[in-house]
Design a protein around this motif. Structure first.
Motif, PDB file in Angstrom:
ATOM      1  N   ALA A 164      -2.313   6.487   2.588  1.00 22.58           N
ATOM      2  CA  ALA A 164      -1.610   5.207   2.568  1.00 22.58           C
ATOM      3  C   ALA A 164      -1.039   4.915   1.194  1.00 22.58           C
ATOM      4  N   SER A 165      -1.760   5.295   0.157  1.00 20.41           N
ATOM      5  CA  SER A 165      -1.286   5.069  -1.210  1.00 20.41           C
ATOM      6  C   SER A 165      -0.024   5.878  -1.508  1.00 20.41           C
ATOM      7  N   LYS A 166      -0.009   7.136  -1.084  1.00 14.74           N
ATOM      8  CA  LYS A 166       1.175   7.976  -1.290  1.00 14.74           C
ATOM      9  C   LYS A 166       2.384   7.411  -0.521  1.00 14.74           C
ATOM     10  N   MET A 167       2.131   6.878   0.667  1.00 19.00           N
ATOM     11  CA  MET A 167       3.216   6.294   1.436  1.00 19.00           C
ATOM     12  C   MET A 167       3.746   5.039   0.754  1.00 19.00           C
ATOM     13  N   ALA A 168       2.852   4.247   0.198  1.00 21.42           N
ATOM     14  CA  ALA A 168       3.273   3.032  -0.506  1.00 21.42           C
ATOM     15  C   ALA A 168       4.137   3.373  -1.717  1.00 21.42           C
ATOM     16  N   GLU A 169       3.817   4.468  -2.387  1.00 17.62           N
ATOM     17  CA  GLU A 169       4.608   4.899  -3.545  1.00 17.62           C
ATOM     18  C   GLU A 169       6.052   5.190  -3.151  1.00 17.62           C
ATOM     19  N   GLN A 170       6.255   5.651  -1.930  1.00 10.99           N
ATOM     20  CA  GLN A 170       7.602   5.963  -1.440  1.00 10.99           C
ATOM     21  C   GLN A 170       8.224   4.788  -0.675  1.00 10.99           C
ATOM     22  N   LYS A 171       7.551   3.621  -0.736  1.00  6.23           N
ATOM     23  CA  LYS A 171       8.030   2.422  -0.037  1.00  6.23           C
ATOM     24  C   LYS A 171       8.112   2.643   1.480  1.00  6.23           C
ATOM     25  N   ILE A 172       7.131   3.368   2.007  1.00  6.78           N
ATOM     26  CA  ILE A 172       7.031   3.632   3.440  1.00  6.78           C
ATOM     27  C   ILE A 172       5.728   3.028   3.947  1.00  6.78           C
ATOM     28  N   SER A 173       5.801   2.273   5.033  1.00  2.00           N
ATOM     29  CA  SER A 173       4.587   1.677   5.586  1.00  2.00           C
ATOM     30  C   SER A 173       4.166   2.397   6.858  1.00  2.00           C
ATOM     31  N   VAL A 174       2.920   2.188   7.258  1.00  2.00           N
ATOM     32  CA  VAL A 174       2.349   2.791   8.458  1.00  2.00           C
ATOM     33  C   VAL A 174       2.517   1.831   9.631  1.00  2.00           C
TER      34      VAL A 174
END
Length: 429
Positions: free
Chosen positions: A367-377
């Motif tokens: 989830a942290s890596k996704m947040a870095e790319q401005k992508i949510s789950v």
């Protein structure tokens, strides 16, 4: 009643289908056109191969194509050989000599269609190609005529029956790709070399043809970004069902203020969308226009009679134009700018399947890596079937393709991620 003499180039599956329809429906066709359409010559390499077929008295086989192309009595050449070399030479020569042409050759039209349409216009003859896309589905003339007053903004289609058969079988029976491909080959749905189908090349050629008409641009096969189905796994299909999706190989063309996007790729389609229900070897195309809003066309995408039906439809239309002395009316109408939109900028939601360490805190790192790319789950599913690893399936928010590629690189840098197994786009509902 005017007699219109035509010659068939090639006498394979589609050509025989068209020939049989012209023969079996002769009275109907004559009544609807007020023209006597006669097949007078059939060009083949080896006439003995067709000795079991009884020809009408006015029809003969020829083994020299010049016996067709240099015959002034032939009004229309129907090219059904396929390929882009000899077939192109024949079509060019026919058009230059003032003969009307009907073809089912998607390869030729995807690679040289705009040029050949210009050539037909210059020589005041017709070039029709309804059968080059989606078999018996009447989409070419629909775009030209019935939807001619619409600004088309999007085409989304299942354009290849072989891949749809394979993916439908995998979905319905939980089988693997190789197993279903073998069955498709045994049933005749797939060629011995299935590359053109399973790698998306066939669908890309059809998309190029449809996009040229829809967006008034000179679009060719090489303008389409292509991805096939060979990496689709039955595990992903099972997860897709859980998330409410069916897998399809889609051809998608869109025009926005950013430009044109032209892509073929496997995608998860929401189950409530009409395309999700298209099964087996059937094809369908979903169109958005500023007049009609949404419309979908569905039917057999290949086969002797379905494709032959489209060939005969074109023959009838050209025959009427010949009778009215009105050939060459279909003028090319292309805008100057093409503006292909970079594939990396196209936004979609994505399904990602990961193999990760079966440890506490791994999901938080993902989830942290996704947040870095401005992508949510949007959705997540996890299966812990092994003490040392877990399968994690994630559906992301909508984002550009380039963001997803960066995210995959980030996942691969995590020691807790053993493998990024799959990345599949999700079609908008």
């Amino acid at each position: 009643m005017k007699v219109v003499k035509i010659a068939l180039l090639g006498f394979g599956t589609v050509s025989q289908g068209a020939f049989n329809l012209l023969k079996d429906n002769y009275e109907l066709i004559t009544n609807r056109t007020n023209v006597d359409v006669q097949v007078t010559k059939i060009f083949v390499r080896n006439p003995d191969k067709y000795s079991h077929i009884t020809l009408p008295a006015h029809t003969t086989y020829v083994t020299d194509v010049n016996d067709v192309l240099q015959d002034d009595s032939i009004d229309m050449v129907v090219e059904l050989m396929g390929g882009t070399t000899f077939a192109k030479d024949c079509v060019e020569q026919a058009l230059k000599s003032g003969k009307n042409v009907v073809t089912a050759n998607k390869d030729l039209m995807a690679e040289a269609g705009p040029y050949l349409l210009d050539l037909a216009s210059k020589n005041n003859v017709d070039l029709r190609f309804e059968a080059s896309v989606l078999g018996g589905i009447p989409i070419i003339r629909t775009l030209y005529d019935s939807l001619g007053g619409n600004k088309i903004t999007e085409l989304v289609g299942i354009m290849n029956g072989t891949t749809n058969f394979i993916l439908s079988k995998m979905t319905d029976e939980g089988l693997g790709y190789e197993e279903v491909l073998k069955e498709a080959q045994e049933l005749g749905y797939a060629e011995a070399d299935p590359t053109a189908d399973v790698e998306g090349l066939d669908a890309a050629r059809k998309l190029a043809i449809l996009a040229s008409i829809s967006f008034n641009r000179r679009i060719f096969f090489e303008d389409v970004t292509v991805e096939g189905i060979t990496k689709i796994d039955k595990t992903d299909i099972a997860y897709g069902k859980d998330f409410g999706y069916n897998i399809k190989l889609l051809g998608i063309a869109k025009e926005t203020n950013k430009g044109l996007s032209l892509n073929v790729y496997p995608a998860f389609v929401p189950i409530q969308h009409p395309l999700a229900a298209v099964r087996g070897s059937y094809n369908a195309i979903y169109i958005k226009g500023n007049g009609i809003d949404d419309a979908m066309f569905y039917g057999r995408g290949a086969g002797s009679l379905p494709t032959g039906s489209s060939v005969v439809s074109d023959i009838m239309e050209v025959a009427k134009n010949i009778d009215y002395n009105a050939t060459g009316r279909l003028k090319p109408f292309y805008f100057d700018q093409k503006n292909i939109y970079a594939p990396g900028k196209i936004e979609s939601s994505y399904y990602i399947r990961l193999v990760v360490d079966n440890k506490i805190g791994v999901l938080a790192k993902i989830a942290s890596k996704m947040a870095e790319q401005k992508i949510s789950v949007l959705s997540v599913a996890q299966r812990n079937d092994h003490p040392d690893k877990a399968i994690l399936a994630v559906v992301t928010s909508k984002c550009p393709r380039s963001y997803i590629l960066n995210l995959i690189d980030s996942f691969n840098s995590l020691r807790s991620v053993q493998k990024v197994s799959s990345v599949i786009r999700i079609m908008e509902d």
